[in-house]
Design a protein around this motif. Structure first.
Motif, mmCIF file in Angstrom:
data_model
loop_
_atom_site.group_PDB
_atom_site.id
_atom_site.type_symbol
_atom_site.label_atom_id
_atom_site.label_comp_id
_atom_site.label_asym_id
_atom_site.label_seq_id
_atom_site.Cartn_x
_atom_site.Cartn_y
_atom_site.Cartn_z
ATOM 1 N N VAL A 197 0.847 -1.187 0.000
ATOM 2 C CA VAL A 197 0.000 0.000 0.000
ATOM 3 C C VAL A 197 0.885 1.241 0.000
ATOM 4 C CG1 VAL A 197 -1.758 1.273 1.254
ATOM 5 C CG2 VAL A 197 -1.839 -1.215 1.194
ATOM 6 N N ASP A 198 0.657 2.143 -0.974
ATOM 7 C CA ASP A 198 1.465 3.355 -1.025
ATOM 8 C C ASP A 198 0.884 4.406 -0.099
ATOM 9 O OD1 ASP A 198 -0.269 5.377 -2.703
ATOM 10 O OD2 ASP A 198 -0.428 3.453 -3.726
ATOM 11 N N LEU A 199 1.679 5.429 0.153
ATOM 12 C CA LEU A 199 1.338 6.433 1.158
ATOM 13 C C LEU A 199 0.127 7.262 0.744
ATOM 14 C CD1 LEU A 199 2.550 7.345 3.871
ATOM 15 C CD2 LEU A 199 3.726 9.151 2.637
ATOM 16 N N VAL A 200 0.035 7.599 -0.537
ATOM 17 C CA VAL A 200 -1.077 8.435 -1.004
ATOM 18 C C VAL A 200 -2.408 7.713 -0.834
ATOM 19 C CG1 VAL A 200 -2.043 9.615 -3.003
ATOM 20 C CG2 VAL A 200 0.417 9.672 -2.599
ATOM 21 N N SER A 201 -2.465 6.440 -1.238
ATOM 22 C CA SER A 201 -3.707 5.671 -1.095
ATOM 23 C C SER A 201 -4.083 5.495 0.375
ATOM 24 C CB SER A 201 -3.547 4.295 -1.756
ATOM 25 O OG SER A 201 -3.223 4.430 -3.121
ATOM 26 N N ALA A 202 -3.065 5.281 1.214
ATOM 27 C CA ALA A 202 -3.341 5.097 2.639
ATOM 28 C C ALA A 202 -3.935 6.350 3.256
ATOM 29 C CB ALA A 202 -2.050 4.710 3.363
ATOM 30 N N TYR A 203 -3.354 7.500 2.954
ATOM 31 C CA TYR A 203 -3.859 8.747 3.532
ATOM 32 C C TYR A 203 -5.231 9.105 2.975
ATOM 33 C CZ TYR A 203 0.005 10.190 6.462
ATOM 34 O OH TYR A 203 0.905 10.289 7.489
ATOM 35 N N ALA A 204 -5.506 8.739 1.727
ATOM 36 C CA ALA A 204 -6.837 8.978 1.181
ATOM 37 C C ALA A 204 -7.882 8.146 1.918
ATOM 38 C CB ALA A 204 -6.846 8.661 -0.314
ATOM 39 N N THR A 205 -7.549 6.884 2.201
ATOM 40 C CA THR A 205 -8.476 6.023 2.938
ATOM 41 C C THR A 205 -8.664 6.511 4.371
ATOM 42 O OG1 THR A 205 -7.717 4.144 1.612
ATOM 43 C CG2 THR A 205 -8.930 3.644 3.627
ATOM 44 N N ILE A 206 -7.574 6.946 4.996
ATOM 45 C CA ILE A 206 -7.677 7.476 6.353
ATOM 46 C C ILE A 206 -8.545 8.727 6.379
ATOM 47 C CG2 ILE A 206 -6.343 8.556 8.211
ATOM 48 C CD1 ILE A 206 -4.066 6.638 7.465
ATOM 49 N N GLY A 207 -8.423 9.563 5.341
ATOM 50 C CA GLY A 207 -9.280 10.742 5.268
ATOM 51 C C GLY A 207 -10.750 10.384 5.200
ATOM 52 N N ASP A 208 -11.073 9.317 4.436
ATOM 53 C CA ASP A 208 -12.474 8.864 4.364
ATOM 54 C C ASP A 208 -12.960 8.364 5.719
ATOM 55 O OD1 ASP A 208 -12.398 9.477 1.676
ATOM 56 O OD2 ASP A 208 -11.946 7.414 1.052
ATOM 57 N N VAL A 209 -12.090 7.627 6.417
ATOM 58 C CA VAL A 209 -12.466 7.117 7.740
ATOM 59 C C VAL A 209 -12.697 8.265 8.722
ATOM 60 C CG1 VAL A 209 -11.670 5.760 9.702
ATOM 61 C CG2 VAL A 209 -11.296 4.917 7.390
ATOM 62 N N VAL A 210 -11.820 9.264 8.686
ATOM 63 C CA VAL A 210 -11.966 10.414 9.585
ATOM 64 C C VAL A 210 -13.255 11.169 9.290
ATOM 65 C CG1 VAL A 210 -10.977 12.658 10.186
ATOM 66 C CG2 VAL A 210 -9.504 10.660 10.010
ATOM 67 N N THR A 211 -13.573 11.328 8.001
ATOM 68 C CA THR A 211 -14.819 12.004 7.631
ATOM 69 C C THR A 211 -16.037 11.260 8.164
ATOM 70 O OG1 THR A 211 -13.786 12.877 5.624
ATOM 71 C CG2 THR A 211 -16.193 12.845 5.694
ATOM 72 N N HIS A 212 -16.020 9.929 8.032
ATOM 73 C CA HIS A 212 -17.141 9.124 8.521
ATOM 74 C C HIS A 212 -17.253 9.199 10.049
ATOM 75 C CE1 HIS A 212 -20.055 5.861 8.677
ATOM 76 N NE2 HIS A 212 -19.311 5.303 9.618
ATOM 77 N N LEU A 213 -16.109 9.146 10.737
ATOM 78 C CA LEU A 213 -16.147 9.218 12.202
ATOM 79 C C LEU A 213 -16.607 10.589 12.680
ATOM 80 C CD1 LEU A 213 -12.913 7.270 13.217
ATOM 81 C CD2 LEU A 213 -15.275 6.482 13.308
ATOM 82 N N ASN A 214 -16.236 11.638 11.950
ATOM 83 C CA ASN A 214 -16.707 12.981 12.321
ATOM 84 C C ASN A 214 -18.221 13.088 12.185
ATOM 85 O OD1 ASN A 214 -14.460 14.538 13.171
ATOM 86 N ND2 ASN A 214 -13.699 14.606 11.072
ATOM 87 N N LYS A 215 -18.769 12.503 11.126
ATOM 88 C CA LYS A 215 -20.227 12.511 10.962
ATOM 89 C C LYS A 215 -20.899 11.723 12.081
ATOM 90 C CE LYS A 215 -20.247 13.079 5.931
ATOM 91 N NZ LYS A 215 -20.636 12.482 4.627
ATOM 92 N N THR A 216 -20.281 10.595 12.434
ATOM 93 C CA THR A 216 -20.831 9.797 13.524
ATOM 94 C C THR A 216 -20.761 10.544 14.839
ATOM 95 O OG1 THR A 216 -20.101 7.792 12.376
ATOM 96 C CG2 THR A 216 -20.698 7.575 14.691
ATOM 97 N N ARG A 217 -19.667 11.264 15.039
ATOM 98 C CA ARG A 217 -19.496 12.042 16.277
ATOM 99 C C ARG A 217 -20.513 13.172 16.347
ATOM 100 N NH1 ARG A 217 -19.818 14.778 19.906
ATOM 101 N NH2 ARG A 217 -18.218 15.614 21.330
ATOM 102 N N GLU A 218 -20.759 13.843 15.238
ATOM 103 C CA GLU A 218 -21.729 14.938 15.230
ATOM 104 C C GLU A 218 -23.151 14.422 15.419
ATOM 105 O OE1 GLU A 218 -21.058 16.868 11.549
ATOM 106 O OE2 GLU A 218 -19.097 17.707 12.120
ATOM 107 N N GLY A 219 -23.424 13.234 14.899
ATOM 108 C CA GLY A 219 -24.773 12.668 15.043
ATOM 109 C C GLY A 219 -24.836 11.572 16.081
#
Length: 260
Positions: free
Chosen positions: A21-43
């Protein structure tokens, strides 16, 4: 966050810590996870209801005498656990467990995988962009690896030509193949650096974690060869061991061993 969503997120993060797994793909996936967790945290007010209902269902399946999940006794001076105001058990666990846990995970992800943790990698990542790429960022990254490139002037000239003749790339591998076939030697070197930057140092620490499990108090007198053999099996657990071959090795030694 439902249990299914949490399972998908954990699988996504687990896939990041792989050698391919390259660094760019990993950080893109982590960004998606953070976005989902932020939505879960807000709701959390609504998302935690599903989690709590499933927990209550499990409570009934195991035949508990409680109708709902019990809450620990609350006193005025509580020092060992959260002492939050609540009206129901759901509110208590949402405030004392769910929200703090999500905040902790988001903080840890931001600390470990924030944009400021690998500034050089993100500057090299500009080579994946289209014609509006940042040549100055590529030059700043090239200065870090100046010993591996020819000259900064050549990097600037190749980067300018790169952005004027190439389109946006989906992955580092595509950009590296393009650089190698279209005669961009210095961008190719920078892309090789980016594709080899590790996402995590977990694999490098596996040997130390294994040693803690092997070098116990009862095994404190083992020899170096024995310890190396156990560590090899602990780290590379995919190695197939033939039991008959091990027995033959011990049988050939001049020792009184009882094999039952």
């Amino acid at each position: 966050m439902t249990s299914e969503a949490a399972h998908n997120n954990s699988n996504g993060l687990t896939c990041l810590f792989r050698p391919w797994v390259d660094l760019v793909s990993a950080y893109a996936t982590i960004g998606d996870v953070v976005t989902h967790l932020n939505k879960t945290r807000e709701g959390a007010l609504t998302s935690f209801q599903d989690i709590f209902k499933k927990a209550e269902g499990l409570l009934q399946e195991i035949g508990s005498s409680h109708d709902t999940i019990p809450v620990s006794r609350v006193c005025k001076r509580q020092t060992q656990r959260a002492n939050l105001p609540f009206q129901t058990a759901e509110k208590y666990y949402r405030r004392s467990v769910c929200v703090p846990f999500l905040d902790h995970v988001l903080t840890e992800l931001q600390t470990r995988f924030g944009n400021d943790t690998i500034p050089v990698g993100f500057k090299i990542k500009n080579l994946l962009s289209s014609a509006d790429g940042d040549v100055a960022a590529v030059l700043e990254a090239a200065k870090v690896y100046e010993a591996d490139i020819e000259t900064l002037s050549l990097v600037k000239a190749e980067a300018e030509r790169w952005y004027s003749t190439t389109m946006k790339f989906e992955s580092i591998g595509d950009a590296l193949a393009h650089a190698q076939t279209r005669m961009y030697p210095n961008p190719a070197k920078l892309l090789r650096v980016l594709i080899t930057l590790p996402v995590s140092n977990a694999e490098a620490e596996r040997s130390f974690l294994t040693l803690k499990r092997l070098k116990t108090y009862l095994r404190n007198t083992m020899g170096q060869d024995h310890l190396n053999g156990l560590a090899l099996l602990g780290v590379h657990n995919e190695i197939n061991i033939e039991i008959d071959s091990v027995i033959n090795v011990f049988a050939q030694k001049n020792r009184r061993l009882m094999f039952v």
